[in-house]
Design a protein around this motif. Structure first.
Motif, PDB file in Angstrom:
ATOM      1  N   GLY B 552       0.822  -1.208   0.000  1.00 43.45           N
ATOM      2  CA  GLY B 552       0.000   0.000   0.000  1.00 43.45           C
ATOM      3  C   GLY B 552       0.852   1.252   0.000  1.00 43.45           C
ATOM      4  N   PHE B 553       1.853   1.265   0.869  1.00 48.65           N
ATOM      5  CA  PHE B 553       2.712   2.436   0.979  1.00 48.65           C
ATOM      6  C   PHE B 553       3.405   2.713  -0.341  1.00 48.65           C
ATOM      7  N   VAL B 554       4.041   1.691  -0.873  1.00 50.69           N
ATOM      8  CA  VAL B 554       4.816   1.878  -2.092  1.00 50.69           C
ATOM      9  C   VAL B 554       3.906   2.274  -3.259  1.00 50.69           C
ATOM     10  N   THR B 555       2.769   1.610  -3.364  1.00 55.90           N
ATOM     11  CA  THR B 555       1.865   1.916  -4.468  1.00 55.90           C
ATOM     12  C   THR B 555       1.396   3.364  -4.428  1.00 55.90           C
ATOM     13  N   SER B 556       1.012   3.820  -3.244  1.00 57.02           N
ATOM     14  CA  SER B 556       0.515   5.196  -3.188  1.00 57.02           C
ATOM     15  C   SER B 556       1.640   6.192  -3.419  1.00 57.02           C
ATOM     16  N   GLN B 557       2.841   5.870  -2.945  1.00 51.81           N
ATOM     17  CA  GLN B 557       3.969   6.766  -3.209  1.00 51.81           C
ATOM     18  C   GLN B 557       4.206   6.882  -4.711  1.00 51.81           C
ATOM     19  N   VAL B 558       4.175   5.743  -5.394  1.00 54.58           N
ATOM     20  CA  VAL B 558       4.395   5.761  -6.844  1.00 54.58           C
ATOM     21  C   VAL B 558       3.323   6.609  -7.517  1.00 54.58           C
ATOM     22  N   ALA B 559       2.076   6.337  -7.178  1.00 57.38           N
ATOM     23  CA  ALA B 559       0.970   7.019  -7.854  1.00 57.38           C
ATOM     24  C   ALA B 559       1.055   8.531  -7.672  1.00 57.38           C
ATOM     25  N   TYR B 560       1.227   8.949  -6.431  1.00 54.05           N
ATOM     26  CA  TYR B 560       1.208  10.388  -6.169  1.00 54.05           C
ATOM     27  C   TYR B 560       2.452  11.079  -6.697  1.00 54.05           C
ATOM     28  N   SER B 561       3.602  10.430  -6.570  1.00 54.72           N
ATOM     29  CA  SER B 561       4.812  11.056  -7.091  1.00 54.72           C
ATOM     30  C   SER B 561       4.692  11.281  -8.583  1.00 54.72           C
ATOM     31  N   GLU B 562       4.085  10.326  -9.258  1.00 55.46           N
ATOM     32  CA  GLU B 562       3.937  10.500 -10.703  1.00 55.46           C
ATOM     33  C   GLU B 562       3.059  11.699 -11.024  1.00 55.46           C
ATOM     34  N   ARG B 563       1.980  11.822 -10.284  1.00 52.84           N
ATOM     35  CA  ARG B 563       1.086  12.948 -10.551  1.00 52.84           C
ATOM     36  C   ARG B 563       1.780  14.266 -10.265  1.00 52.84           C
ATOM     37  N   ILE B 564       2.519  14.302  -9.167  1.00 51.29           N
ATOM     38  CA  ILE B 564       3.235  15.535  -8.834  1.00 51.29           C
ATOM     39  C   ILE B 564       4.269  15.840  -9.917  1.00 51.29           C
ATOM     40  N   ALA B 565       4.953  14.796 -10.364  1.00 46.82           N
ATOM     41  CA  ALA B 565       5.957  14.996 -11.411  1.00 46.82           C
ATOM     42  C   ALA B 565       5.315  15.589 -12.661  1.00 46.82           C
ATOM     43  N   ASN B 566       4.146  15.089 -12.996  1.00 50.60           N
ATOM     44  CA  ASN B 566       3.467  15.592 -14.194  1.00 50.60           C
ATOM     45  C   ASN B 566       3.142  17.069 -14.090  1.00 50.60           C
ATOM     46  N   GLU B 567       2.646  17.468 -12.919  1.00 48.68           N
ATOM     47  CA  GLU B 567       2.305  18.878 -12.734  1.00 48.68           C
ATOM     48  C   GLU B 567       3.519  19.757 -12.961  1.00 48.68           C
ATOM     49  N   TRP B 568       4.623  19.374 -12.351  1.00 46.75           N
ATOM     50  CA  TRP B 568       5.818  20.216 -12.475  1.00 46.75           C
ATOM     51  C   TRP B 568       6.413  20.144 -13.870  1.00 46.75           C
ATOM     52  N   ALA B 569       6.298  18.990 -14.510  1.00 45.76           N
ATOM     53  CA  ALA B 569       6.827  18.875 -15.874  1.00 45.76           C
ATOM     54  C   ALA B 569       6.116  19.857 -16.800  1.00 45.76           C
ATOM     55  N   LYS B 570       4.815  20.014 -16.565  1.00 42.37           N
ATOM     56  CA  LYS B 570       4.060  20.970 -17.385  1.00 42.37           C
ATOM     57  C   LYS B 570       4.612  22.379 -17.207  1.00 42.37           C
ATOM     58  N   VAL B 571       4.867  22.750 -15.970  1.00 37.44           N
ATOM     59  CA  VAL B 571       5.388  24.091 -15.702  1.00 37.44           C
ATOM     60  C   VAL B 571       6.770  24.251 -16.300  1.00 37.44           C
ATOM     61  N   ALA B 572       7.600  23.223 -16.172  1.00 36.92           N
ATOM     62  CA  ALA B 572       8.943  23.296 -16.745  1.00 36.92           C
ATOM     63  C   ALA B 572       8.850  23.516 -18.253  1.00 36.92           C
TER      64      ALA B 572
END
Lengths: 406, 584
Positions: B552-572
């Motif tokens: 559970g921990f690892v899965t949610s970390q993966v999911a959320y980190s990816e979403r956060i990465a996407n947001e910042w990638a857009k800004v970059a």
């Protein structure tokens, strides 16, 4: 333009040159860099010295390359001299003096200061007016002893601290509101555009300071998260040793990944500090420098107004003397002429400040858009890479976890 | 077995039959069986005897049949075959004196003897062959097993203030909070599918105490703490809500435990309307009195100061067990400081090794739990600060737009807005991630809490062992006294009437003590077996829970980190024009 570490690669932009590098090129150039911080002296007297390397083909400078050793107070000297001589220009800001003793020699602080000093000198070297300054030449060329002499001469005369600027401005403000004495007429320029600008500058500082505060906290949060992730990883590894078999291995892997991510977080914290928080801080300093210029303009205006007053009174006196055919008339006439010259000079000075400021504000705004844009880009890039790294590290664990539940 | 003359209750025979059945099963199988039955019985004394008790008969022979003082039911006997009680195989020497009226302290409680539930013979066995219960889904409904369709759903709600009636010296009385406990179940034993009762925290304490007496050696989930706060705080909403949550968690844990979920104590707690008919442990007064009454008798007639077999089924506490308590205390001192080793001692090397490992695990669990807490906090802080940064930039954006004189300011404001929005989004994502992380790490805290249950279960074992050791010493001293008497009286021709009587008394005492010793040994073995089974069960559960936690921990970390990465990638991407402009 502000870039990262090595400003040697940047060109000092003169109006004609594009990116001249070789001394044989005809176009004039002036590039400066500040590097190699080194601790000098011992104990209380200890300080950091920097290498300042100048590369130029300008005739006023001796030789294509010159290396001198400078310390922080030399930079302060330069800033003060420029401030005195180039009223109206937004003098590039200096990094703050460190108040906390133990922080003074930390690697992080030294590097941040070095970077800021590098940016400072380069901004001067790329400013159309400032780059022509004698003081800049002195700063970039003379040997250390001469520099030290020049520096100590200035103490007491021109030495102004940033706090002093604020005091000057406060004095101006208090004079503006001081109508009690009657003869102190409000020395407001009554220029609505200028009023708007002043308001803008003051409010901008508050907004920026808040943003910078949160940016700094964000750096801290990264460090804290890195730290606790590292501790967590260690604890989980121990737990894994207890469990043994596939689960134990999974725990160990989790611990290992946590350590890796902790390092990534620390690195991002540093990256944030240098490339996001520092530019914001620099922005705040620049705004404070503008405030100092505003204060100078108010001074100049007040001076010009006072002289105008004095001239009027002198004219009245003079006419009185004319009517009475006093023998003091000649002297009065002489004094009147002097006063008029002074008045013209004061007016000229004031008007020059106004003109410069108008140009400067445009330059400033455009510069800041670029500076912030770069900072934002670095911020977003860093965060995106960090988040991606995190998701990849955790993702690699999933197959091992699948093994556990069989 | 129980002689028919002592058996007032129709159940007894059935007990016998069932025991034989189970015994048959037991002998043939190699599996691990949960020792559902306890050997505990409630023995609070009534000063006035003769109260016909409607609890159970307690006899030394059938003690191993005992579930708890409260019921005479034999529910789920078939699915939880017990550790074969040795009593079935051997016949204790003395039966009658061991009959001891058990007293149900709550006079108005229903008589359970009258309530007959059909024995739950045909339930689906709840454990697989290895006695391990695998939990596929982490947050499964309480009590659900992999191969069973039974459920026992409990919720705690609706806290209400009530006033302590009468008895109180303070006018207006004490107020306390009761909670509504609703249960829905398809367990046949319960004789119904939905129940709703009101209980107060004291009742929960009682339940917990009765369970720990009745299920020695079992890893019983620990109850929520009694809080030592002033009565004002007790009434506060926050406190009450916190306690409600804890109570719910506790009851659900009980309902998940393969042994405890079948207990009468729990069932009574959940189903009986009105006052809860479990004897409260705060009957110290009567127990003390009881002890006081017995003590002089014991002291005066020293040969009668024996530990009775049924006594050994529970640890010696104060009150009525006073003498035994002191004997065992003395024994423990002898164990620790005496020169000779006790005759029986913990020799199960496996157990000792396992114990060591468990304490090591506890240490690491505690540490990991603590680190998990600070990790959660750090994640929380990160989310908050990111949000604050975003807001600061939004303010700046508005400001620049309002004050814009030059176009470059509007451009800058637009850039700032992009960053601000991303920061705000990232902040929200961090906080959502954290909420999930908190849930996952709960597993660590839960298992850390369970260690207390393990400690308790292991100390049940050591106190049972101490009882055995004490009885053995007792026996040996009785024997030596008897010998002395025999030698002495043999020297007198014709015998000495007093001495002969004394000798006979001693011999009686020896017999009783022998029985007690056998009981104690059996009890000790039973607890040992409980320990073993529970340890295995816990290991399995812990393993499964940890795997789920990690996943559970690892899965949610993966999911959320990816979403956060996407947001910042857009800004970059949107600010990449600045990257080209800056060299280096």
């Amino acid at each position: 333009m502000i870039t990262t570490v090595n400003a040697q690669q940047r060109s000092g932009s003169s109006p004609m040159a594009q990116s001249p590098r070789s001394p044989s090129s005809q176009a004039p150039y002036l590039t400066v860099s500040v590097s190699d911080p080194a601790k000098m002296g011992n104990g209380v007297q200890a300080y950091i010295s920097y290498k300042v390397i100048t590369k130029t083909n300008l005739p006023e400078y001796d030789g294509p390359e010159k290396i001198v050793i400078r310390r922080y107070s030399d930079f302060v000297w330069l800033r003060d001299r420029l401030f005195e001589k180039y009223k109206g220009v937004f003098i590039p800001p200096l990094p703050e003096k460190s108040t906390v003793e133990k922080f003074r020699f930390s690697a992080e602080f030294i590097e941040m200061r070095r970077q800021a000093l590098d940016v400072f000198v380069n901004r001067i070297a790329s400013h159309h007016e400032l780059r022509q300054s004698d003081d800049l030449r002195t700063f970039l060329q003379v040997d250390e002893q001469t520099m030290e002499r020049a520096r100590s001469m200035e103490i007491g005369i021109f030495k102004k601290k940033p706090a002093d600027f604020m005091q000057i401005f406060k004095d101006v403000q208090s004079k503006v509101s001081d109508v009690v004495l009657g003869k102190e007429k409000p020395v407001d320029e009554s220029n609505p555009e200028y009023e708007k600008l002043k308001n803008y500058i003051f409010q901008l500082e508050d907004h920026l300071a808040e943003a910078q505060k949160h940016a700094y906290r964000l750096v801290k949060r990264h460090r804290e998260l890195g730290q606790s992730l590292s501790e967590f990883g260690k604890a989980v590894k121990l737990l894994g040793d207890c469990e043994g078999n596939a689960l134990g291995k999974a725990f160990s892997e989790l611990g290992a990944k946590s350590e890796i991510l902790s390092i990534k977080l620390q690195r991002e914290a540093q990256h944030l500090l240098m490339n996001f928080e520092e530019p914001l801080k620099d922005y705040v300093r620049a705004v404070q420098s503008i405030k100092a210029t505003i204060a100078e303009r108010a001074n100049a205006f007040r001076h010009h107004c006072e002289l105008a007053e004095t001239i009027k009174f002198k004219e009245i006196d003079m006419n009185k003397l004319r009517l009475t055919r006093s023998d003091k008339l000649a002297e009065a006439e002489r004094e009147y002429e002097e006063l008029k010259a002074d008045g013209a000079e004061a007016t000229r000075k004031f008007e020059r400040i106004v003109k410069l400021m108008n140009e400067e504000i445009v330059r400033f705004q455009e510069q800041k858009t670029v500076d912030l844009g770069v900072a934002f880009h670095e911020f977003a890039k860093g965060q995106a890479e960090l988040a991606k790294g995190i998701s990849e590290a955790w993702r690699s664990l999933l197959p091992k976890l699948e093994n556990c539940s069989s | 077995m129980m002689g028919p003359e002592t058996n007032k209750y129709p159940r007894g025979k059935r007990d016998e039959e069932e025991e034989e059945e189970e015994e048959g099963e037991e002998r043939g199988s190699e599996g691990i069986h949960h020792p559902l039955y306890t050997a505990e019985q409630m023995q609070t004394l009534a000063l006035d005897d003769g109260i016909p008790f409607n609890g159970e008969v307690s006899t030394s022979k059938s003690y191993s049949n005992y579930r708890s003082a409260m019921t005479t039911l034999s529910s789920s006997a078939a699915e939880h075959p017990l550790i074969p009680p040795p009593a079935i195989a051997t016949t204790p020497a003395v039966s009658d004196p061991l009959l001891f009226p058990s007293h149900n302290p709550s006079p108005d409680s229903p008589s359970y003897a009258d309530v007959i539930y059909s024995p739950f013979h045909d339930s689906v066995p709840e454990s697989n062959g290895n006695g391990e219960i695998s939990k596929e889904v982490k947050i499964s409904s309480p009590g659900s097993q992999s191969s069973s369709s039974e459920y026992l759903k409990i919720s705690v709600s609706n806290p209400q203030k009530e006033v302590e009636s009468s008895n109180s010296i303070v006018p207006g009385g004490n107020t306390y909070i009761t909670y509504l406990i609703t249960t829905s179940t398809n367990v046949l034993d319960y004789g119904g599918s939905d129940f709703s009762v009101r209980r107060r925290f004291k009742d929960v304490v009682t339940l917990s105490d009765r369970l720990s007496e009745g299920y020695r050696g079992v890893f019983i989930p620990p109850r929520p703490d009694k809080s030592v706060v002033e009565s004002q705080v007790m009434q506060k909403q926050e406190f009450v809500e916190q306690r409600r949550v804890e109570l719910e968690k506790y009851l659900r844990r009980l309902a998940r435990h393969p042994v405890i979920k079948k207990s009468d104590e729990l069932r009574v707690f959940l189903t009986v309307q009105g006052r809860m008919p479990l004897p409260t442990s705060i009957d110290v007064a009567s127990r003390m009195l009881d002890g006081a009454v017995r003590l002089p008798k014991q002291l005066l007639v020293e040969s009668r100061s024996v530990v009775e077999p049924q006594d050994v089924l529970h640890p010696a506490k104060g009150g009525r067990d006073m003498l035994r308590f002191f004997k065992e205390l003395k024994q423990s001192v002898v164990n620790d400081w005496g020169n000779s080793r006790p005759l029986v001692e913990e020799d199960d090397k496996e157990f000792l090794k396992k114990k060591e490992k468990l304490w090591e695990l506890e240490q690491h669990l505690t540490n990991a739990s603590k680190q998990a807490e600070s990790l959660v906090k750090a994640q929380q802080d990160m989310g908050e600060t990111m949000g604050e940064l975003g807001l600061a930039f939004i303010k700046l954006t508005k400001f620049e737009n309002e004050q814009a004189v030059l176009n470059t300011q509007r451009v800058r404001a637009a850039d700032m807005k992009t960053v601000a929005m991303a920061a705000v989004k990232a902040s929200r994502l961090y906080r959502e991630l954290n909420a999930q992380t908190v849930k996952h790490f709960d597993t660590l805290h839960e298992h850390m809490g369970l260690m207390l249950a393990v400690h308790n279960a292991f100390s049940d074992r050591s106190s049972a062992l101490l009882t055995v050791q004490t009885l053995i010493s007792e026996l040996s001293s009785l024997h030596s006294r008897a010998e002395k008497l025999e030698t002495a009286s043999s020297k007198i021709f014709g015998g000495d009437k007093t001495r002969i009587r004394k000798l006979e008394d001693l011999k009686d005492a020896i017999r009783v003590t022998e029985d007690a010793k056998s009981c104690a040994i059996r009890e000790y073995e039973r607890i040992k077996e409980n320990n073993r089974i529970e340890t295995q069960r816990l290991d399995g559960e812990r393993h499964a829970d940890f795997v789920n936690m990690l996943k559970g921990f690892v899965t949610s970390q993966v999911a959320y980190s990816e979403r956060i990465a996407n947001e910042w990638a857009k800004v970059a991407e949107e600010t990449s024009k600045y990257a080209k402009e800056s060299s280096s």
